[in-house]
Motif scaffolding. Structure first.
Motif, PDB file in Angstrom:
ATOM      1  N   SER A  15       0.815  -1.172   0.119  1.00 34.94           N
ATOM      2  CA  SER A  15      -0.121   0.084   0.052  1.00 34.94           C
ATOM      3  C   SER A  15       0.856   1.436  -0.043  1.00 34.94           C
ATOM      4  O   SER A  15       0.349   2.379  -0.020  1.00 34.94           O
ATOM      5  CB  SER A  15      -0.876  -0.089   1.129  1.00 34.94           C
ATOM      6  OG  SER A  15      -0.308   0.061   2.321  1.00 34.94           O
ATOM      7  N   VAL A  16       1.982   1.057   0.194  1.00 32.04           N
ATOM      8  CA  VAL A  16       2.992   2.159   0.013  1.00 32.04           C
ATOM      9  C   VAL A  16       3.804   2.165  -1.333  1.00 32.04           C
ATOM     10  O   VAL A  16       4.285   1.351  -1.583  1.00 32.04           O
ATOM     11  CB  VAL A  16       4.264   2.290   1.312  1.00 32.04           C
ATOM     12  CG1 VAL A  16       5.047   3.315   0.975  1.00 32.04           C
ATOM     13  CG2 VAL A  16       3.288   2.250   2.483  1.00 32.04           C
ATOM     14  N   ALA A  17       3.999   3.299  -2.073  1.00 30.12           N
ATOM     15  CA  ALA A  17       4.486   3.395  -3.300  1.00 30.12           C
ATOM     16  C   ALA A  17       6.003   3.733  -2.968  1.00 30.12           C
ATOM     17  O   ALA A  17       6.584   4.365  -2.253  1.00 30.12           O
ATOM     18  CB  ALA A  17       3.798   4.820  -3.916  1.00 30.12           C
ATOM     19  N   ASP A  18       6.699   2.984  -3.977  1.00 28.51           N
ATOM     20  CA  ASP A  18       7.937   3.319  -4.071  1.00 28.51           C
ATOM     21  C   ASP A  18       9.033   2.933  -2.903  1.00 28.51           C
ATOM     22  O   ASP A  18       9.924   3.370  -2.276  1.00 28.51           O
ATOM     23  CB  ASP A  18       8.588   4.706  -4.453  1.00 28.51           C
ATOM     24  CG  ASP A  18       9.891   4.822  -5.149  1.00 28.51           C
ATOM     25  OD1 ASP A  18      10.385   4.027  -5.847  1.00 28.51           O
ATOM     26  OD2 ASP A  18      10.400   5.673  -4.546  1.00 28.51           O
ATOM     27  N   ASP A  19       8.569   1.675  -2.280  1.00 25.88           N
ATOM     28  CA  ASP A  19       9.148   1.171  -1.297  1.00 25.88           C
ATOM     29  C   ASP A  19       9.784  -0.250  -1.543  1.00 25.88           C
ATOM     30  O   ASP A  19      10.213  -0.981  -0.849  1.00 25.88           O
ATOM     31  CB  ASP A  19       8.584   0.988  -0.182  1.00 25.88           C
ATOM     32  CG  ASP A  19       7.208   0.045  -0.135  1.00 25.88           C
ATOM     33  OD1 ASP A  19       6.884  -0.309  -1.089  1.00 25.88           O
ATOM     34  OD2 ASP A  19       6.949  -0.686   0.814  1.00 25.88           O
ATOM     35  N   VAL A  20       9.917  -0.568  -2.969  1.00 25.85           N
ATOM     36  CA  VAL A  20      10.418  -1.874  -3.367  1.00 25.85           C
ATOM     37  C   VAL A  20      11.838  -1.837  -3.105  1.00 25.85           C
ATOM     38  O   VAL A  20      12.634  -1.169  -3.451  1.00 25.85           O
ATOM     39  CB  VAL A  20      10.213  -2.029  -4.813  1.00 25.85           C
ATOM     40  CG1 VAL A  20      10.634  -3.292  -5.336  1.00 25.85           C
ATOM     41  CG2 VAL A  20       8.590  -2.020  -5.052  1.00 25.85           C
ATOM     42  N   GLU A  21      12.389  -3.095  -2.440  1.00 20.28           N
ATOM     43  CA  GLU A  21      14.022  -3.260  -2.228  1.00 20.28           C
ATOM     44  C   GLU A  21      14.333  -4.322  -3.514  1.00 20.28           C
ATOM     45  O   GLU A  21      13.505  -5.240  -3.762  1.00 20.28           O
ATOM     46  CB  GLU A  21      13.817  -4.165  -0.944  1.00 20.28           C
ATOM     47  CG  GLU A  21      13.550  -2.976   0.302  1.00 20.28           C
ATOM     48  CD  GLU A  21      13.627  -3.523   1.624  1.00 20.28           C
ATOM     49  OE1 GLU A  21      14.163  -4.678   1.927  1.00 20.28           O
ATOM     50  OE2 GLU A  21      13.250  -2.942   2.633  1.00 20.28           O
ATOM     51  N   ARG A  22      15.525  -4.197  -4.036  1.00 21.05           N
ATOM     52  CA  ARG A  22      16.005  -4.873  -5.020  1.00 21.05           C
ATOM     53  C   ARG A  22      17.560  -5.429  -4.458  1.00 21.05           C
ATOM     54  O   ARG A  22      18.279  -4.617  -3.871  1.00 21.05           O
ATOM     55  CB  ARG A  22      16.104  -4.302  -6.295  1.00 21.05           C
ATOM     56  CG  ARG A  22      14.784  -3.941  -6.724  1.00 21.05           C
ATOM     57  CD  ARG A  22      14.935  -3.119  -8.118  1.00 21.05           C
ATOM     58  NE  ARG A  22      13.577  -3.157  -8.523  1.00 21.05           N
ATOM     59  CZ  ARG A  22      12.876  -2.024  -8.553  1.00 21.05           C
ATOM     60  NH1 ARG A  22      13.082  -0.824  -7.470  1.00 21.05           N
ATOM     61  NH2 ARG A  22      11.415  -1.685  -8.691  1.00 21.05           N
ATOM     62  N   GLU A  23      17.974  -6.540  -4.898  1.00 16.85           N
ATOM     63  CA  GLU A  23      19.102  -7.098  -4.703  1.00 16.85           C
ATOM     64  C   GLU A  23      19.618  -8.119  -5.805  1.00 16.85           C
ATOM     65  O   GLU A  23      18.737  -8.963  -6.306  1.00 16.85           O
ATOM     66  CB  GLU A  23      19.533  -7.516  -3.354  1.00 16.85           C
ATOM     67  CG  GLU A  23      21.079  -8.141  -3.157  1.00 16.85           C
ATOM     68  CD  GLU A  23      21.201  -8.735  -1.835  1.00 16.85           C
ATOM     69  OE1 GLU A  23      22.461  -9.084  -1.627  1.00 16.85           O
ATOM     70  OE2 GLU A  23      20.173  -8.719  -0.822  1.00 16.85           O
TER      71      GLU A  23
END
Length: 68
Positions: A15-23
Protein backbone atom coordinates in the motif's frame (compact mmCIF):
# COMPACT_ATOMS: atom_id res chain seq x y z
CA UNK A 1 34.21 -23.97 -9.99
CA UNK A 2 30.52 -23.25 -9.49
CA UNK A 3 28.87 -19.94 -10.43
CA UNK A 4 25.52 -18.64 -9.15
CA UNK A 5 23.38 -15.57 -9.78
CA UNK A 6 20.39 -14.24 -7.86
CA UNK A 7 17.96 -11.36 -8.37
CA UNK A 8 15.56 -10.48 -5.54
CA UNK A 9 12.64 -8.04 -5.43
CA UNK A 10 10.70 -7.46 -2.20
CA UNK A 11 7.78 -5.11 -1.58
CA UNK A 12 7.41 -4.86 2.24
CA UNK A 13 4.19 -2.84 2.09
CA UNK A 14 2.08 -3.01 -1.09
CA UNK A 15 0.00 0.00 0.00
CA UNK A 16 3.09 2.29 0.04
CA UNK A 17 4.44 3.55 -3.27
CA UNK A 18 8.13 3.23 -4.17
CA UNK A 19 9.25 1.07 -1.23
CA UNK A 20 10.43 -1.88 -3.33
CA UNK A 21 13.77 -3.37 -2.28
CA UNK A 22 16.08 -5.00 -4.86
CA UNK A 23 19.28 -7.01 -4.78
CA UNK A 24 21.30 -8.63 -7.57
CA UNK A 25 24.17 -10.98 -6.69
CA UNK A 26 26.84 -12.93 -8.51
CA UNK A 27 28.86 -15.59 -6.65
CA UNK A 28 31.53 -18.15 -7.40
CA UNK A 29 32.58 -21.21 -5.35
CA UNK A 30 35.92 -22.99 -5.66
CA UNK A 31 35.99 -26.49 -4.19
CA UNK A 32 39.37 -27.79 -2.97
CA UNK A 33 38.10 -30.90 -1.15
CA UNK A 34 34.40 -31.02 -1.98
CA UNK A 35 32.15 -29.10 0.40
CA UNK A 36 34.66 -29.67 3.22
CA UNK A 37 37.08 -27.02 1.91
CA UNK A 38 35.70 -24.30 -0.35
CA UNK A 39 36.14 -20.61 -1.09
CA UNK A 40 33.14 -18.40 -1.89
CA UNK A 41 33.31 -14.90 -3.41
CA UNK A 42 30.11 -12.87 -3.81
CA UNK A 43 29.31 -9.36 -5.05
CA UNK A 44 25.87 -7.76 -4.66
CA UNK A 45 24.22 -4.54 -5.79
CA UNK A 46 21.35 -3.46 -3.52
CA UNK A 47 18.72 -0.73 -3.25
CA UNK A 48 16.28 -0.18 -0.36
CA UNK A 49 14.38 2.47 1.59
CA UNK A 50 15.46 3.59 5.05
CA UNK A 51 14.50 6.59 7.21
CA UNK A 52 16.86 8.93 5.30
CA UNK A 53 15.49 7.88 1.88
CA UNK A 54 16.56 5.40 -0.80
CA UNK A 55 19.96 3.81 -0.25
CA UNK A 56 21.90 1.82 -2.82
CA UNK A 57 25.38 0.42 -2.96
CA UNK A 58 27.68 -2.54 -3.44
CA UNK A 59 28.51 -5.29 -0.99
CA UNK A 60 31.28 -7.89 -1.28
CA UNK A 61 31.85 -11.07 0.69
CA UNK A 62 34.66 -13.62 0.80
CA UNK A 63 34.20 -16.79 2.84
CA UNK A 64 36.51 -19.77 3.27
CA UNK A 65 34.73 -22.79 4.70
CA UNK A 66 36.92 -25.56 6.14
CA UNK A 67 35.22 -28.54 7.80
CA UNK A 68 37.05 -31.31 9.64
Amino acid sequence: LEVAARFTVYDPNTSVADDVEREASLAANWFFAGHRNKLTVEFSRFSFIESAGRTSGWRGRVQWDVSL
